[in-house]
Design an enzyme around this catalytic site. Structure first.
Site, short mmCIF file in Angstrom:
data_model
loop_
_atom_site.label_atom_id
_atom_site.label_comp_id
_atom_site.label_asym_id
_atom_site.label_seq_id
_atom_site.Cartn_x
_atom_site.Cartn_y
_atom_site.Cartn_z
N GLU A 212 45.44 24.13 21.57
CA GLU A 212 45.17 23.05 22.53
C GLU A 212 46.45 22.57 23.24
OE1 GLU A 212 41.41 20.66 20.83
OE2 GLU A 212 43.06 20.75 19.42
N ASP B 238 32.17 23.27 24.22
CA ASP B 238 30.81 23.51 23.70
C ASP B 238 29.98 22.29 24.04
OD1 ASP B 238 30.69 21.55 21.18
OD2 ASP B 238 32.68 22.44 21.24
N1 ADE Z 1 35.62 19.28 19.41
C1 ADE Z 1 35.14 20.27 20.18
N2 ADE Z 1 33.82 20.39 20.04
C2 ADE Z 1 33.43 19.45 19.15
C3 ADE Z 1 32.20 19.10 18.57
N3 ADE Z 1 31.09 19.75 18.90
N4 ADE Z 1 32.17 18.09 17.65
C4 ADE Z 1 33.31 17.44 17.33
N5 ADE Z 1 34.50 17.75 17.84
C5 ADE Z 1 34.58 18.75 18.74
#
Ligand code: ADE
Length: 264
Positions: free
Chosen positions: A24, A227
């Protein structure tokens, strides 16, 4: 209390930059090494990299994952490294329906979605602080969002074609944090129901914002959407993190730090 570290930056207070995971941060530490050289100090099991990058004196480190890790690390940035302000960069899961993979979210406020001392205190409220939402610094968030918009205008289409995502959009608003990786349709629906204005979910930002609020240090958080926090989240997260996150981070931070340097 341990003795303060010798972190002199020729007078200027540095900016603290942190992420949870190395991907990141992109190539930030390498860019610092090339520009000014890097001095690395280890403190509380973390490496803090001091130098100048894109013209701005910085302390760069990895918080690792979760609210405790984030709070511990930002506290060290404030107390051992005397940072002037803090910027967190990383990925998040999209929560609101129009926040899609490849989009970028700049926090205007942050809160812990999993804090619940009810019925003693209202759900989401940090007990004894009497607050649930913590504001990002308006000017810092504005400059971060401007860097994101510039990146999207200059490289968004090429990025989308390269990574097979849609052309990125920049959103600003509420980011929620908790000590869970949210990875089911039911869990993300529950978040949407409880906090309808939440744009994205991650695991560190609200802890950073709370510590910065308590010590009066400006902070800002930028997250690229890896996501959508549903059943596909684990696979989407891993491929975004390993293939794409660093490119976004490099592009956004180069513009942000370049402008910060010129402004400051
Ligand atoms: N960071 C990236 N995606 C995430 C998710 N689905 N839940 C918590 N932290 C995250």
């Amino acid at each position: 209390m341990s003795a303060p570290l010798n972190t002199s930056h020729a007078g200027a207070r540095p900016l603290g930059i942190l992420a949870a995971l190395p991907q990141e941060l992109g190539d930030l530490i390498e860019a610092m090494r090339a520009e000014s050289g890097v001095r690395t100090l280890t403190h509380g099991r973390r490496d803090y990299h001091l130098g100048t990058v894109h013209g701005t004196p910085c302390v760069v480190t990895l918080a690792r994952v979760g609210k405790v890790a984030a709070a511990t690390t930002v506290s060290a940035l404030i107390h051992a490294f005397d940072v002037e302000a803090v910027v967190f960069t990383g990925v998040a899961g999209g929560v609101r329906g129009d926040v899609q993979v490849g989009d970028i979210v700049v926090a205007s406020t942050l809160m812990q979605h999993d804090i619940d001392a009810s019925p003693l205190f209202p759900r989401f409220e940090v007990p004894l602080l009497g607050m649930s939402r913590f504001a990002a610094d308006a000017a810092l968030a504005e400059r971060l969002a401007a860097a994101c918009e510039q990146f999207v205008a200059e490289e968004g289409a090429a990025c989308a074609a390269r990574f097979g995502t849609r052309e990125p959009r920049v959103h600003r608003g509420l980011i929620v944090s908790g000590d869970q990786f949210v990875a089911s349709a039911a869990a993300v629906a529950a978040l949407r129901d409880a906090l309808p204005d939440a744009l994205a979910v991650e695991m560190e930002g609200a802890a950073i914002a709370q510590v910065c609020y308590e010590y009066g240090v400006p902070c800002a958080v930028v997250r690229t959407i890896s996501d959508t926090a549903d059943d596909h989240a684990p696979g989407s997260f891993v491929s975004f993190l390993t293939g794409i996150a660093g490119t976004y981070s490099n592009a956004i931070l180069a513009r942000f730090l370049g402008a910060q340097h010129t402004a400051g």
